[in-house]
Design a protein around this motif. Structure first.
Motif, mmCIF file in Angstrom:
data_model
loop_
_atom_site.group_PDB
_atom_site.id
_atom_site.type_symbol
_atom_site.label_atom_id
_atom_site.label_comp_id
_atom_site.label_asym_id
_atom_site.label_seq_id
_atom_site.Cartn_x
_atom_site.Cartn_y
_atom_site.Cartn_z
ATOM 1 N N LEU A 25 10.130 9.638 6.152
ATOM 2 C CA LEU A 25 10.652 8.929 4.990
ATOM 3 C C LEU A 25 9.758 7.768 4.580
ATOM 4 O O LEU A 25 9.238 7.045 5.413
ATOM 5 N N MET A 29 12.137 6.406 -0.481
ATOM 6 C CA MET A 29 13.169 7.390 -0.120
ATOM 7 C C MET A 29 14.372 6.700 0.522
ATOM 8 O O MET A 29 15.520 6.994 0.186
ATOM 9 N N VAL A 30 14.097 5.787 1.441
ATOM 10 C CA VAL A 30 15.177 5.069 2.126
ATOM 11 C C VAL A 30 15.959 4.223 1.132
ATOM 12 O O VAL A 30 17.194 4.220 1.135
ATOM 13 N N LEU A 65 13.502 14.639 -0.495
ATOM 14 C CA LEU A 65 14.575 14.427 0.481
ATOM 15 C C LEU A 65 15.370 15.693 0.758
ATOM 16 O O LEU A 65 15.802 15.935 1.879
ATOM 17 N N THR A 90 17.854 13.888 9.206
ATOM 18 C CA THR A 90 17.286 15.124 8.674
ATOM 19 C C THR A 90 18.080 16.328 9.144
ATOM 20 O O THR A 90 18.783 16.278 10.138
#
Length: 108
Positions: A25, A29-30, A65, A90
């Motif tokens: 990530l 993305m986070v 993602l 994930t």
């Protein structure tokens, strides 16, 4: 890197889940996922607005993602895309790691 024991209860930066996610990530993305609630469907345009991104930027991050298994992707009856965050991990964490091939080779 030393062997990572998936059954370890280590917390923080030394936890195997953190190590895996840290390599998958990006900060963007986070930050996008932090705008989501767990198990609550959200349309990509609404997510983009929450994350202060364009719809195109959000859609690209969502695509990445979804491919690594962090988000679930769906289309409603009108053909509009939405995503859902089931857990902050994930898709590989849903598998039984003991049944995976090559796990024993990690210790070598």
């Amino acid at each position: 890197m030393k062997h990572v024991d998936p059954m370890s209860e280590t917390k923080g930066r030394e936890a195997w889940g953190y190590i895996v996610l840290d390599r998958l990530l990006t900060d963007d993305m986070v930050n996008l996922m932090l705008q989501m609630e767990v198990r609550v469907p959200v349309y990509i345009n609404a997510l983009a607005e929450k994350a202060e991104k364009t719809v195109e930027e959000a859609a690209k991050l969502v695509d990445l993602l979804v491919h690594i298994g962090a988000l679930e992707y769906h289309t409603d009856d009108d053909g509009v895309d939405w995503v859902m965050l089931n857990i902050f991990a994930t898709g590989m964490f849903r598998q039984d790691w003991r049944g995976c091939r090559g796990v024993g080779e990690l210790a070598a």
